[in-house]
Scaffold this motif. Sequence first.
Motif, PDB file in Angstrom:
ATOM      1  N   LEU A 130       0.629  -1.243   0.082  1.00 16.77           N
ATOM      2  CA  LEU A 130      -0.081  -0.107  -0.092  1.00 16.77           C
ATOM      3  C   LEU A 130       0.790   1.295  -0.101  1.00 16.77           C
ATOM      4  O   LEU A 130       1.266   1.797   1.239  1.00 16.77           O
ATOM      5  CB  LEU A 130      -0.769  -0.167   1.233  1.00 16.77           C
ATOM      6  CG  LEU A 130      -2.138  -0.863   1.264  1.00 16.77           C
ATOM      7  CD1 LEU A 130      -2.660  -0.763   2.559  1.00 16.77           C
ATOM      8  CD2 LEU A 130      -3.039  -0.463   0.241  1.00 16.77           C
ATOM      9  N   PRO A 131       1.340   1.640  -1.245  1.00 11.71           N
ATOM     10  CA  PRO A 131       1.999   2.910  -1.263  1.00 11.71           C
ATOM     11  C   PRO A 131       1.442   4.166  -0.450  1.00 11.71           C
ATOM     12  O   PRO A 131       2.204   4.786  -0.003  1.00 11.71           O
ATOM     13  CB  PRO A 131       2.429   3.155  -2.814  1.00 11.71           C
ATOM     14  CG  PRO A 131       2.065   2.007  -3.353  1.00 11.71           C
ATOM     15  CD  PRO A 131       0.682   1.370  -2.456  1.00 11.71           C
ATOM     16  N   ASN A 132       0.222   4.040  -0.463  1.00 11.52           N
ATOM     17  CA  ASN A 132      -0.493   5.295   0.269  1.00 11.52           C
ATOM     18  C   ASN A 132      -1.841   4.642   0.755  1.00 11.52           C
ATOM     19  O   ASN A 132      -2.421   4.103   0.393  1.00 11.52           O
ATOM     20  CB  ASN A 132      -0.861   6.316  -0.842  1.00 11.52           C
ATOM     21  CG  ASN A 132      -1.265   7.657  -0.190  1.00 11.52           C
ATOM     22  OD1 ASN A 132      -1.393   7.700   0.986  1.00 11.52           O
ATOM     23  ND2 ASN A 132      -1.330   8.989  -0.950  1.00 11.52           N
ATOM     24  N   ARG A 133      -2.136   5.412   1.961  1.00 11.30           N
ATOM     25  CA  ARG A 133      -3.230   4.886   2.772  1.00 11.30           C
ATOM     26  C   ARG A 133      -4.520   4.775   2.124  1.00 11.30           C
ATOM     27  O   ARG A 133      -5.542   4.091   2.012  1.00 11.30           O
ATOM     28  CB  ARG A 133      -3.405   5.943   4.128  1.00 11.30           C
ATOM     29  CG  ARG A 133      -2.294   5.873   4.978  1.00 11.30           C
ATOM     30  CD  ARG A 133      -2.606   6.947   6.147  1.00 11.30           C
ATOM     31  NE  ARG A 133      -1.194   7.525   6.281  1.00 11.30           N
ATOM     32  CZ  ARG A 133      -0.490   7.160   7.162  1.00 11.30           C
ATOM     33  NH1 ARG A 133      -0.558   6.116   7.888  1.00 11.30           N
ATOM     34  NH2 ARG A 133       0.541   7.770   7.394  1.00 11.30           N
ATOM     35  N   SER A 189      -9.996  14.571   0.413  1.00 10.50           N
ATOM     36  CA  SER A 189      -8.674  15.171   1.139  1.00 10.50           C
ATOM     37  C   SER A 189      -7.897  15.832  -0.107  1.00 10.50           C
ATOM     38  O   SER A 189      -7.069  16.660   0.198  1.00 10.50           O
ATOM     39  CB  SER A 189      -8.284  14.154   1.859  1.00 10.50           C
ATOM     40  OG  SER A 189      -7.550  13.306   1.087  1.00 10.50           O
ATOM     41  N   CYS A 190      -8.055  15.061  -1.282  1.00  9.71           N
ATOM     42  CA  CYS A 190      -6.922  15.514  -2.373  1.00  9.71           C
ATOM     43  C   CYS A 190      -7.523  15.966  -3.860  1.00  9.71           C
ATOM     44  O   CYS A 190      -6.685  16.104  -4.508  1.00  9.71           O
ATOM     45  CB  CYS A 190      -5.702  14.850  -2.323  1.00  9.71           C
ATOM     46  SG  CYS A 190      -6.184  13.099  -2.551  1.00  9.71           S
ATOM     47  N   SER A 191      -8.826  15.805  -3.797  1.00 14.83           N
ATOM     48  CA  SER A 191      -9.548  15.549  -5.254  1.00 14.83           C
ATOM     49  C   SER A 191      -8.595  14.903  -6.067  1.00 14.83           C
ATOM     50  O   SER A 191      -8.186  15.519  -7.330  1.00 14.83           O
ATOM     51  CB  SER A 191      -9.411  17.238  -5.954  1.00 14.83           C
ATOM     52  OG  SER A 191      -9.348  18.076  -4.760  1.00 14.83           O
ATOM     53  N   ASN A 218      -5.930  13.665  -7.960  1.00 16.82           N
ATOM     54  CA  ASN A 218      -5.125  12.905  -9.193  1.00 16.82           C
ATOM     55  C   ASN A 218      -3.718  12.276  -8.998  1.00 16.82           C
ATOM     56  O   ASN A 218      -3.276  11.506  -9.418  1.00 16.82           O
ATOM     57  CB  ASN A 218      -4.750  14.237  -9.758  1.00 16.82           C
ATOM     58  CG  ASN A 218      -5.639  15.304 -10.342  1.00 16.82           C
ATOM     59  OD1 ASN A 218      -6.903  15.023 -10.125  1.00 16.82           O
ATOM     60  ND2 ASN A 218      -5.484  16.460 -11.106  1.00 16.82           N
ATOM     61  N   VAL A 219      -3.671  12.366  -7.612  1.00 14.18           N
ATOM     62  CA  VAL A 219      -2.446  11.620  -6.956  1.00 14.18           C
ATOM     63  C   VAL A 219      -2.741  10.033  -6.892  1.00 14.18           C
ATOM     64  O   VAL A 219      -2.087   9.271  -7.010  1.00 14.18           O
ATOM     65  CB  VAL A 219      -1.847  12.034  -5.807  1.00 14.18           C
ATOM     66  CG1 VAL A 219      -0.503  11.419  -5.636  1.00 14.18           C
ATOM     67  CG2 VAL A 219      -1.662  13.576  -5.832  1.00 14.18           C
ATOM     68  N   VAL A 260      -1.964   7.383  -9.325  1.00 19.38           N
ATOM     69  CA  VAL A 260      -0.604   7.199  -9.557  1.00 19.38           C
ATOM     70  C   VAL A 260      -0.197   6.239  -8.519  1.00 19.38           C
ATOM     71  O   VAL A 260       0.393   5.355  -8.794  1.00 19.38           O
ATOM     72  CB  VAL A 260       0.421   8.528  -9.307  1.00 19.38           C
ATOM     73  CG1 VAL A 260       1.685   8.261  -9.435  1.00 19.38           C
ATOM     74  CG2 VAL A 260      -0.199   9.653 -10.240  1.00 19.38           C
ATOM     75  N   TRP A 261      -0.587   6.226  -7.456  1.00 20.00           N
ATOM     76  CA  TRP A 261      -0.076   5.309  -6.355  1.00 20.00           C
ATOM     77  C   TRP A 261      -0.903   4.000  -6.787  1.00 20.00           C
ATOM     78  O   TRP A 261      -0.338   2.981  -6.420  1.00 20.00           O
ATOM     79  CB  TRP A 261      -0.704   5.909  -5.025  1.00 20.00           C
ATOM     80  CG  TRP A 261       0.063   6.983  -4.300  1.00 20.00           C
ATOM     81  CD1 TRP A 261      -0.695   8.172  -4.076  1.00 20.00           C
ATOM     82  CD2 TRP A 261       1.377   6.928  -4.110  1.00 20.00           C
ATOM     83  NE1 TRP A 261       0.283   8.872  -3.736  1.00 20.00           N
ATOM     84  CE2 TRP A 261       1.595   8.099  -3.805  1.00 20.00           C
ATOM     85  CE3 TRP A 261       2.269   6.276  -4.191  1.00 20.00           C
ATOM     86  CZ2 TRP A 261       2.944   8.710  -3.403  1.00 20.00           C
ATOM     87  CZ3 TRP A 261       3.687   6.740  -4.060  1.00 20.00           C
ATOM     88  CH2 TRP A 261       3.809   7.982  -3.475  1.00 20.00           C
ATOM     89  N   ARG A 312      -1.114   2.820  -9.632  1.00 16.08           N
ATOM     90  CA  ARG A 312      -0.107   2.337 -10.546  1.00 16.08           C
ATOM     91  C   ARG A 312       1.187   1.867  -9.949  1.00 16.08           C
ATOM     92  O   ARG A 312       1.633   0.622 -10.121  1.00 16.08           O
ATOM     93  CB  ARG A 312       0.431   3.173 -11.491  1.00 16.08           C
ATOM     94  CG  ARG A 312      -0.610   3.555 -12.791  1.00 16.08           C
ATOM     95  CD  ARG A 312      -0.517   4.618 -13.608  1.00 16.08           C
ATOM     96  NE  ARG A 312       0.847   4.492 -14.098  1.00 16.08           N
ATOM     97  CZ  ARG A 312       1.660   5.701 -14.708  1.00 16.08           C
ATOM     98  NH1 ARG A 312       1.184   6.814 -14.684  1.00 16.08           N
ATOM     99  NH2 ARG A 312       2.813   5.275 -15.275  1.00 16.08           N
ATOM    100  N   VAL A 313       1.664   2.625  -8.970  1.00 15.33           N
ATOM    101  CA  VAL A 313       2.876   2.044  -8.276  1.00 15.33           C
ATOM    102  C   VAL A 313       2.657   0.611  -7.627  1.00 15.33           C
ATOM    103  O   VAL A 313       3.344  -0.289  -7.578  1.00 15.33           O
ATOM    104  CB  VAL A 313       3.281   2.925  -7.162  1.00 15.33           C
ATOM    105  CG1 VAL A 313       4.491   2.493  -6.206  1.00 15.33           C
ATOM    106  CG2 VAL A 313       3.851   4.323  -7.937  1.00 15.33           C
TER     107      VAL A 313
END
Lengths: 135, 135
Positions: free
Chosen positions: B89-92, B103-105, B107-108, B111-112, B114-115
């Motif tokens: 889990l590269p990001n929560r 929290s971040c709309s 677009n990131v 990407v996570w 894909r990682v």
Amino acid sequence: MMELTRKGEYAIRGIVYLAGKQPDKVCLLSDIAEAVDVPPTFLAKIFQQFSKIGLVKSYRGTGGGFMLGRAPEQITLLEVVEAVEGPILPNRCLAVPTDCERSCSCNVHPVWQRVQGEVRQVLGGVSLKDLVNEQ
Amino acid sequence: MMELTRKGEYAIRGIVYLAGKQPDKVCLLSDIAEAVDVPPTFLAKIFQQFSKIGLVKSYRGTGGGFMLGRAPEQITLLEVVEAVEGPILPNRCLAVPTDCERSCSCNVHPVWQRVQGEVRQVLGGVSLKDLVNEQ
DNA sequence: TACTAAAAAGACTGTTTATATCCTTTTAGG
DNA sequence: CCTAAAAGGATATAAACAGTCTTTTTAGTA
């Protein structure tokens, strides 16, 4: 595993916010922090790191604040993440190649190298421009 | 960032060692620990986790020990790593997709994803058979 | 020049995770 | 029933994470 820390998450939010502003707008840290919902003192530390390596420019004193160091399309997510989290290292043995041979006769080593490469490639292929919301 | 912990490193060493033994050989934990240079009590915890999900079979009592739960070519590095480190889990926000939009709309977010996908693909493409030293 | 606004720098704190170790219990063989 | 081995649970220490606070430096302005 492989989780981004809060610091990394906050770093991205903060710099993406900056990337969404017009090129030469100087933003107050306190405003950025409020906009992206991050503790201001914590974000200050993060932006200090950015500033040292030129990802952002900082201006002190009255009328000071921060702006992006380069154009949004010339800053990659990889740079941002590595700036605050350190290099992408799925295993310690990638940092100090010498001591790996011994400890694991390492057939695993090249696998971690590939992981490292793939992650770097994905993050390196995304710019801040890609991350701001157009509208 | 994204570093494997000692636990993960030890887990790989231990199970690769087992994979290098003849199929039905039962190995003592103490022997494995010594062979791969890992604290025996720590390796015990790791193998307990393996045992619960069937990556290894355990036998108690006199003559007991551990053997691989499946053929080496049918166990991937991904399974081993996730068994002890939890999911990649590269990001929560990949764990709880609902709270990310806000929290971040985000677009990131993609990407996570894909990682995560790339890492899983690399690790999932390597089996224990690939990792043992042939000779 | 003095005052004020802002970031920079450093020390400090509480919480969580990592890295184990130890002790007791369960299971199985001889 | 004694011994060998893994299973399970509690505990300990150290490091990293997440954040705060205070002081210092820098720059603009009255």
